[in-house]
Enzyme design. Structure first.
Site: not given
Length: 250
Positions: A169, A193, A243
């Site tokens: 991430d 996110s 993502q």
């Protein structure tokens, strides 16, 4: 939270089945320094697959949830993989992020200096960081970094999987930003996110170099999608990542 939730899920299994996929949603911002309770639901314990659902609760509010699936190792009827999309330099020949910033600015700002000392992963960008509008102009929404944990992580496969989940991430949404701004300059928008999915294909060690090849096929309506492929030094595909991030003007 994704890494910690995966630790919680893995500790409720027998340990003989590595995680093969996870799907996570970031529902609310978490508060640093405030305890998080991870509640694990044992969804399924089958002959080949184990499924766990994890809810992260902070101050009585659900801020994150994750579903993870664990698969008993088995031999398939055949194998194939696409090779890495391009040739890249050896990681040892590339500068660290801190070295690149020091070269550009002469010294690291105090906040970045503290972050560099605490950074759990050594990150080295394959392409030189862009610093001005002229360099950014015409840049494709692609990025690649070499990464590895800064110290040894032991031999527990779950620890390596959770560490890489954490690292996955850290830079993925860079690919969305590259055509519009410097990765280390002032930011004109908020970024967060929204959801995160990973598929683990082969065993790996997060304290050994891995290449994170990233691209963004689209951003529209304030939501940017990024895809990542993680390879080892031999070019074997280890993990696939997708993502979506939220981008809002300040």
């Amino acid at each position: 939270m994704a890494g910690q939730a995966l630790v919680a899920a893995g500790r409720t299994t027998d340990g003989d089945r590595p995680v093969h996929s996870l799907h996570a949603y970031f529902l609310r911002p978490g508060l640093p320094g405030v305890p998080i309770v991870y509640q694990v639901e044992r969804v399924r314990d089958g002959r080949s697959f184990t499924t766990r659902r994890v809810t992260a609760v902070q101050q009585g509010r659900t801020i994150f949830n994750l579903t993870a699936s664990f698969h008993k190792p088995e031999e398939g009827p055949f194998e194939h993989q696409l090779p890495p999309t391009r040739e890249v330099p050896d990681p040892e020949t590339l500068p660290t992020v801190a070295e690149e910033i020091r070269k550009q600015l002469g010294t690291l700002p105090e906040q970045l200096e503290r972050m560099a000392r605490r950074q759990p992963f050594d990150i080295r960008y394959v392409d030189r960081l862009r610093w001005n509008a002229e360099e950014i102009k015409g840049a494709e929404p692609r990025s690649a970094v070499w990464m590895r944990a800064v110290g040894p992580l032991g031999d527990d496969p779950l620890v390596h999987t959770c560490a890489l989940t954490y690292a996955s991430d850290m830079t993925l949404l860079d690919a969305v930003r590259i055509p519009v701004e410097s990765l280390w300059g002032p930011r004109n928008f908020d970024m967060a996110s929204l959801d995160h999915a990973m598929w683990f294909h082969r065993p790996f060690r997060a304290d050994e170099w891995f290449l994170y090849d990233q691209e963004s096929p689209i951003i529209t309506g304030g939501r940017g999608l990024a895809r990542g492929r993680i390879y080892d030094l031999q070019g074997r595909l280890l993990v696939s990542v997708v993502q979506e991030g939220l981008f809002r003007a300040l």
